[in-house]
Scaffold this motif. Structure first.
Motif, short mmCIF file in Angstrom:
data_model
loop_
_atom_site.label_atom_id
_atom_site.label_comp_id
_atom_site.label_asym_id
_atom_site.label_seq_id
_atom_site.Cartn_x
_atom_site.Cartn_y
_atom_site.Cartn_z
N UNK A 295 -17.07 74.58 3.56
CA UNK A 295 -16.61 73.80 2.41
C UNK A 295 -15.46 72.86 2.76
N UNK A 296 -14.62 73.21 3.76
CA UNK A 296 -13.47 72.36 4.09
C UNK A 296 -13.32 72.16 5.60
N UNK A 297 -14.46 72.23 6.32
CA UNK A 297 -14.44 72.08 7.78
C UNK A 297 -14.02 70.67 8.18
N UNK A 298 -13.48 70.56 9.38
CA UNK A 298 -13.09 69.27 9.95
C UNK A 298 -13.35 69.33 11.45
N UNK A 299 -13.42 68.22 12.13
CA UNK A 299 -13.67 68.24 13.58
C UNK A 299 -12.66 69.10 14.32
N UNK A 300 -13.16 70.01 15.13
CA UNK A 300 -12.31 70.93 15.88
C UNK A 300 -11.90 72.17 15.13
N UNK A 301 -12.24 72.21 13.83
CA UNK A 301 -11.89 73.38 13.02
C UNK A 301 -12.99 73.57 11.98
N UNK A 302 -14.10 74.14 12.46
CA UNK A 302 -15.24 74.39 11.58
C UNK A 302 -15.08 75.68 10.78
N UNK A 303 -14.34 76.62 11.36
CA UNK A 303 -14.20 77.92 10.69
C UNK A 303 -12.96 78.63 11.19
N UNK A 304 -12.23 79.26 10.27
CA UNK A 304 -11.08 80.08 10.63
C UNK A 304 -10.99 81.20 9.61
N UNK A 305 -11.09 82.42 10.09
CA UNK A 305 -11.08 83.57 9.19
C UNK A 305 -10.33 84.73 9.84
N UNK A 306 -9.47 85.37 9.05
CA UNK A 306 -8.71 86.52 9.51
C UNK A 306 -9.18 87.77 8.76
N UNK A 307 -9.08 88.89 9.43
CA UNK A 307 -9.36 90.17 8.77
C UNK A 307 -8.26 91.16 9.13
N UNK A 308 -7.99 92.05 8.20
CA UNK A 308 -7.00 93.09 8.40
C UNK A 308 -7.51 94.37 7.74
N UNK A 309 -7.48 95.45 8.49
CA UNK A 309 -7.90 96.75 7.96
C UNK A 309 -6.87 97.79 8.35
N UNK A 310 -6.75 98.81 7.53
CA UNK A 310 -5.84 99.92 7.83
C UNK A 310 -6.37 101.17 7.15
N UNK A 311 -6.10 102.28 7.76
CA UNK A 311 -6.56 103.57 7.23
C UNK A 311 -5.49 104.62 7.51
N UNK A 312 -5.19 105.40 6.50
CA UNK A 312 -4.31 106.55 6.68
C UNK A 312 -5.16 107.79 6.46
N UNK A 313 -5.06 108.71 7.40
CA UNK A 313 -5.94 109.88 7.38
C UNK A 313 -5.11 111.14 7.62
#
Length: 982
Positions: free
Chosen positions: A631-649
Motif C-alpha cells: 500500500x505504501x511501497x517505494x523503490x528500495x523499500x517494498x516491505x518492512x515489518x517487525x514482530x515481537x513475541x514474549x512468553x512467561x512460563x
C-alpha cells in the motif's frame, strides 16, 4: 516463507478477522491496481481488492511471476488476468471461494489445497503471515516423491535433522549416546541439539512424550495417511510455544476435510535381505454445507535387519574391512582372568582350549598368553521388527454467529521385537565345582564368558499404545479472532528383556552356593554348570535355569492442556494494521513408571510404582507491525515489518522463565525478502530427570585396554536447573522476476545452549575411564587394599536400588561411576542452510528441480565448566559437517520420472585419527497415473540407494563398521506402491 499453505482474503487475512467475507457478487465490476511481480505477493493484494477467499498451497505459487492487473474488472476476470502466463488456473469451490490448481499436477494436490479453510502458521499466532524464522514444509506428495513409506521416515531424512538420537536406526548400534529410546521410536532432533529440545505439535497442540524419560515425541505413531502437511520451524521458539522448543518446532497438520476416499498399498524390501515391509491405508471423508468428517486407518509392518545380513555388522572383527578386531574376551569356552588388586582391572592369562567337552582337562591343556574371542554381534538385529495399527478421525461443524467447533482423536498400537547382545560376564568358579581345574594350582578362577551359544541373544519385546484427542472452538467477536481448545494425550510403553542370565541361579549351578529350595533345580540331579567346555554339552534344564532372568518396565506419559487465545488489530499503521495476539496456556504433565526384574536373588524384585506430575502455566503475547507494505511501497523499500513475541512460563517445582523473540522482514525489491530473528529459549527438566529413583548396577568398562568392574549409579536430580539457549537467524528468499519458476532461499543460524541436562557418562560410556573431561564423574577405588574403599563399595552393593548386587564380590570392583542427571554441557551450533527450486518446460513435459543443503560451521561442546571446549565437527556419532539432497522430477502426461541425489560428508575418527569417507547415494522413482478405465489409479516404483552403496567405513570400538548416526546399512530399498482414489 513462514507458511506453505495459504488462505487469503480481505477480512480473514489482511485484517486478521475471521468473520465471513461480506457476500459480494463475483460478477460485480470493481477497480484493481496490482503491480507485476511474484505471484505469492500479488495474491494477498488481489484478495484485499476483490473480497474473495483464495485457497492454494504456497509451494504451488512459489517462483511464479504474475502480470500487472490494472483497471476495472469483475473479480473472476481479474483473477484470470492475474494468473495469465503462470501455468495455473482456478476453480470455484463455493460462493466467494476459489481454489488455485495446476492443470498438469496430480489430483491429490488439488484436493489438498481445498482442505484449508484457514491458515495454521507455524512460527506465529497470526494467520496469513510470513515467519521471520526459516520454515520447511513437507506434504504427502513430498513423501511419495522421495519414495519413503511414512512421513516419519521423510522427516528423519531432512538435512536439518540428526538421527543420532531418538531414532530406531541408531538405538541399537551405540550411536545414540542418550540411550533413552527404549521403544524403537522415531523422534526428531533438529540441529542435533537433542530430541528433547525439538517440540512436536499436532495441529499446534502438544502430544504425550515417549522414551525412558517421556521427553520426546514419537512421530511414527501418527498415521501418515491422515497428514495434510508438516511445518518444520528451524529456530528456537520458546517465546511462542514454551519449553522444549529450543532446537525448533515440528507442527504436524492433520486432514480436516477430505471429500473423497483414497486406498494405498505398499510392499517393499532390500536387495540384500531384511527390512521387508507392507503398508496398507485407507482414508475417506465427506463434507456437508456446514461441516466435514474424515477418518483414516493405517497398518504398517516392517521386518528386522539382522547383523549377518550386512558386512559392516556381521562381525566385530573389522579387519577384513580394513579396521581392527573388536571382538570380546568374553567367549565360550572362555578365558581365565587375573585381577590387579590395586586398579581392579582384569586381563586374560589363559585361554581354555576349544573343541572339547570340559571334562578331563589337565593344567597343561590351558593355553598361556592366548585369548579366545567372541563376535558380540552374533545373532543381533540392528533394526527391530515393527508392526503398527493407527486410527484417526476428525470432524468440524460450523456454529451460529460465525463460530466453529472442531475435534480429532487418534489411536496407535505399535509392537516391536529385537534381538540384542547375548549376556557376557566374569564367572567366578571354585573347587566346589566338580569340573574345576586350574593351570596354576589355584582354588578359584574368574572366567570371562559369553552365553551366546547356550542362550543365544537376549530378547527385547515392546508395546506402545498412544491415544490423543482435542476439541477446539473458533470464532470472532468485534473483529477479534477467538480460539480455545482442550487437548490431551497418553502414551503407554512397555518393554520386556528376557533370555537373560539369572546370576543367583548361575551361582547355584556353579556350586558357589547351596541349592535354592524354591526352585526345582538340583545340582545332584541336573549337574553343575561347566564353563570349561563346548556349550553344546549344557543340558536343556541347565540352560532354562540359568537363562530365566528377565526384566520389564512400563512407562506412561500423560499431557492435558487448555489454551485460550485472541488476536486482532490495535491500530492502523502506514503499512497495515498493528496486530496483537494474546493468550494463556494451562498444562498438566504426568509420568508414571513401574517394573520388575529377576536378574538376581531368589524372587523377582518389584520396582515400586512411581508417579511424577506437575502443572505448567503460561501467558504469551505477539505483535506484528507492518510499517511498509504494497500500500505504501517505494523503490528500495517494498516491505518492512517487525514482530515481537514474549512468553512467561511457570513450571511447578522448577520456577519461572521469561523468553522474548524479535523478528524482521524487509524487502528492498519485489522479488527479494530478507529476514532475521533473535530469541531466547529454555527447556525445563523432564519429570524423570528430576525424580527418578536412585539405582545402581555393575558393568565392565575399558581402562587403557583392560576391563575394570564398575558400580554405575543412575537416578534423577531434584536440583536440576532449566536449560537455556539463545538463537539467532538471518536469511533471504529470492524469487527473481527475470527467472520465472526460480525460488532461492538461504540462511545463517546460531544457537548457544547452556546448562544442558544429561548423562555425560552415558554419552561416552565405552571410554569414560579414559576421558579426562569425564573425571568429575569417576572415582577409582581399591576395595582389596583400602578399607575405606571397601566399606564404600559394600554400602553400594547393599543398597536396595542395586539391581544385581551379588554377581561379583566386593573386592572385584575398581571404580564408581556417577551417571545421574546433571546440568553439565554447553553446546554451540552454527551453520548455513540453502535451498532452491526451479520449474521449467523440458521437451514435451515439465521439469521441477529442488534441493536443500545444510553446512555446519561450528559444533562445539563443553561437558563441564572445567572441561576444555571440544570441536565435534566431522566426528562420528555427531552431526555431519555437510548434509543435503537435490532432486529432479520430469512429468509428461500420466508419466513421472524422478531422481534424487543424497550427500553426507565424512569426517575423522577422533580416536584413531582415520578419515571417514563422504557418502553419496541416489534414489529413483517411476510413476504412472492411469486414465480412462483406471482413472484415480497410480502405480509407483521406488528405489532408494540405487547403486546399493555401503556406508563409509568407520572403525567403531563397538565392532560396527559404520557411523549409524549419519548413515545406514540398509542398502538398496525397493518398493511398489499402488494408490486408488475413489
Amino acid at each position: 516463507m513462514g507458511h506453505r499453505f495459504t488462505s487469503t482474503a480481505l477480512a480473514a487475512l489482511m485484517m486478521g478477522v475471521t468473520t465471513p467475507v461480506a457476500a459480494q457478487s463475483v460478477d460485480a465490476v470493481r477497480a484493481f491496481s496490482i503491480g507485476a511481480g511474484p505471484l505469492e505477493r500479488s495474491l494477498p493484494v488481489f484478495a484485499q481488492q476483490s473480497g474473495l477467499q483464495i485457497l492454494y498451497p504456497s509451494a504451488l505459487v512459489a517462483g511464479r511471476q504474475s502480470p500487472a492487473v490494472t483497471g476495472d474488472f469483475t473479480a473472476e476476470a481479474a483473477l484470470a488476468q492475474l494468473l495469465r502466463g503462470t501455468g495455473l488456473t482456478y476453480r470455484q469451490s463455493r460462493p466467494n471461494v476459489f481454489v488455485l490448481v495446476d492443470p498438469s499436477a496430480r489430483a491429490e494436490a488439488e484436493a489438498e489445497a481445498t482442505q484449508l479453510e484457514e491458515v495454521v502458521v507455524t512460527g506465529s499466532y497470526f494467520r496469513g503471515v510470513d515467519s521471520p524464522s526459516p520454515v520447511t514444509v513437507l506434504t504427502q506428495d513430498d513423501v511419495a516423491r522421495q519414495g519413503r513409506a511414512t512421513v516419519a521416515e521423510t522427516l528423519a531424512a531432512l538435512p536439518q535433522n540428526f538421527t543420532g538420537a531418538a531414532y530406531e536406526g541408531s538405538a541399537n548400534t551405540g550411536a545414540d549416546r542418550s540411550a533413552r529410546n527404549s521403544g524403537a521410536a522415531t523422534g526428531l532432533n533438529l540441529r542435533g541439539l537433542g530430541a528433547d529440545a525439538t517440540l512436536v505439535l499436532v495441529n499446534g497442540r502438544r502430544i504425550a512424550g515417549t522414551g525412558l524419560s517421556g521427553d520426546f515425541a514419537d512421530v511414527s505413531n501418527i498415521p501418515s495417511s491422515a497428514i495434510a502437511r508438516v511445518d518444520v520451524l528451524l529456530d528456537g521458539a520458546s517465546a511462542l510455544y514454551g519449553a522444549d522448543a529450543v532446537g525448533g518446532v515440528v507442527n504436524i497438520i492433520l486432514k480436516s476435510q477430505f471429500d473423497q476416499a483414497e486406498s494405498r498399498l505398499r510392499v517393499g524390501g532390500t536387495s540384500d535381505g531384511g527390512a521387508e515391509e507392507v503398508l496398507v491405508s485407507h482414508v475417506g471423508g465427506f463434507n456437508w454445507s456446514s461441516g466435514s468428517l474424515v477418518a483414516a486407518y493405517e497398518f504398517h509392518d516392517r521386518g528386522e535387519l539382522r547383523s549377518e545380513d550386512r558386512r559392516v555388522t556381521s562381525s566385530a572383527d573389522l579387519r577384513p574391512l580394513g579396521g581392527s578386531d573388536w571382538r570380546l574376551v568374553y567367549s565360550a569356552p572362555g578365558n581365565l582372568m587375573a585381577q590387579d588388586s590395586v586398579t581392579g582391572s582384569y586381563r586374560p592369562i589363559f585361554a581354555i582350549p576349544r573343541d572339547q567337552d570340559g571334562t578331563g582337562l589337565t593344567p597343561a591343556d590351558f593355553r598361556a598368553n592366548e585369548v579366545n574371542l567372541t563376535n558380540q554381534n552374533q545373532g543381533q538385529w540392528f533394526l527391530p521388527h515393527q508392526r503398527r495399527h493407527s486410527l484417526f478421525a476428525a470432524a468440524r461443524q460450523n456454529l451460529p454467529f460465525g463460530f466453529s467447533l472442531d475435534g480429532d482423536i487418534r489411536y496407535t498400537e505399535r509392537n516391536h521385537t529385537l534381538q540384542t547382545p547375548a549376556d557376557t560376564g566374569i564367572v567366578a568358579i571354585t573347587s566346589a565345582n566338580p569340573h574345576f581345574v586350574s593351570p596354576v594350582g589355584a582354588t578359584r578362577h574368574d572366567i570371562a564368558y559369553s552365553w551366546i551359544d547356550e542362550l543365544g541373544p537376549a530378547l527385547s519385546e515392546g508395546r506402545t499404545r498412544s491415544v490423543s484427542g482435542a476439541l477446539g472452538l473458533n470464532g470472532a467477536i468485534r473483529d477479534w479472532n477467538l480460539s480455545a481448545y482442550v487437548s490431551g494425550g497418553r502414551e503407554f510403553s512397555s518393554r520386556t528383556l528376557s533370555n537373560r542370565v539369572q546370576t543367583t541361579f548361575l551361582q547355584e549351578a556353579l556350586g558357589s552356593r547351596a541349592d535354592i529350595p524354591t526352585t526345582t533345580f538340583r545340582t545332584a540331579v541336573d549337574g553343575f554348570f561347566n564353563p570349561y567346555g563346548d556349550p553344546a554339552n549344557t543340558s536343556a534344564a541347565m540352560r532354562a535355569h540359568i537363562g530365566s532372568g528377565y526384566s520389564w518396565t512400563d512407562h506412561t506419559t500423560t499431557v492435558a492442556s487448555a489454551n485460550l487465545k485472541a488476536d486482532g488489530s490495535l491500530l492502523e499503521l502506514a503499512g497495515g494494521p498493528l496486530r496483537m495476539a494474546v493468550g494463556v496456556d494451562l498444562r498438566r504433565e504426568r509420568f508414571e513408571t513401574e517394573g520388575e526384574n529377576f536378574l538376581s536373588g531368589v524372587a523377582p524384585r518389584i520396582v515400586a510404582p512411581l508417579v511424577y506430575e506437575r502443572d505448567v502455566s503460561a501467558a504469551f503475547v505477539e505483535f506484528r507491525a507492518p510499517f511498509v507494505s504494497a500500500a505504501n511501497a517505494r523503490p528500495g523499500l517494498e516491505r518492512l515489518e517487525f514482530s515481537l513475541a514474549a512468553r512467561i512460563e511457570d513450571h511447578e517445582g522448577v520456577g519461572q522463565s521469561t523468553n522474548p523473540k524479535v523478528g524482521l522482514l524487509y524487502s528492498p525489491t519485489p522479488d527479494l525478502l530478507l529476514r532475521a530473528s533473535h530469541g531466547t529459549s529454555f527447556r525445563a527438566p523432564a519429570l524423570r530427570e528430576l525424580f527418578t529413583a536412585y539405582a545402581l548396577g555393575p558393568t565392565f568398562l575399558n581402562r587403557g585396554g583392560v576391563n575394570v568392574l564398575a558400580v554405575v549409579q543412575y537416578g534423577g536430580n531434584p536440583d536440576l536447573r532449566p536449560e537455556t539457549a539463545a538463537s539467532t537467524t538471518a536469511g533471504f528468499v529470492w524469487t527473481p522476476a527475470a527467472l520465472s519458476g526460480v525460488r532461492l532461499e538461504g540462511g545463517w543460524f546460531r544457537t548457544r545452549f547452556e546448562d544442558r541436562i544429561g548423562n555425560p557418562v552415558l554419552e561416552n560410556l565405552t571410554n569414560v575411564l579414559n576421558d579426562p573431561a569425564l573425571s568429575p564423574f569417576v572415582r577409582f577405588v581399591s576395595p582389596a587394599t583400602n578399607a575405606e574403599d571397601r566399606a564404600l563399595v559394600q554400602s553400594l552393593l547393599d543398597h536396595p536400588g542395586n539391581f544385581n548386587p551379588t554377581v561379583m564380590p566386593v573386592t572385584a570392583y575398581g571404580v564408581i561411576v556417577d551417571n545421574r542427571f546433571v546440568n553439565a554441557a554447553a553446546v554451540e551450533v552454527e551453520g548455513l542452510d540453502l535451498s532452491a527450486r526451479y520449474r521449467f518446460d523440458l521437451g514435451a513435459g515439465q521439469m521441477s528441480v529442488d534441493g536443500s543443503i545444510t553446512h555446519l560451521l561450528t559444533n562445539d561442546r563443553q561437558i563441564t565448566d572445567a572441561s576444555p571446549n571440544e570441536d565435534l565437527l566431522g566426528d562420528p556419532h555427531f552431526p555431519a559437517r555437510w548434509r543435503g539432497r537435490i532432486g529432479g522430477q520430469w512429468l509428461r502426461g500420466p508419466l513421472t520420472v524422478g531422481l534424487i541425489a543424497n550427500y553426507v560428508s565424512g569426517g575423522r575418527d577422533p580416536v584413531g585419527g582415520r578419515s571417514i569417507d563422504d557418502w553419496a547415494t541416489f534414489d529413483g522413482q517411476v510413476r504412472y497415473d492411469f486414465r480412462g478405465w483406471g482413472d484415480g489409479l497410480s502405480l509407483s516404483l521406488n528405489v532408494l540407494n540405487l547403486a546399493n552403496s555401503e556406508p563409509p567405513f568407520y572403525d567403531a570400538s563397538r565392532g560396527i563398521g559404520y557411523d549409524a548416526a549419519n548413515t545406514n546399512a540398509l542398502g538398496r530399498q525397493i518398493s511398489l506402491q499402488l494408490v486408488k482414489r475413489w
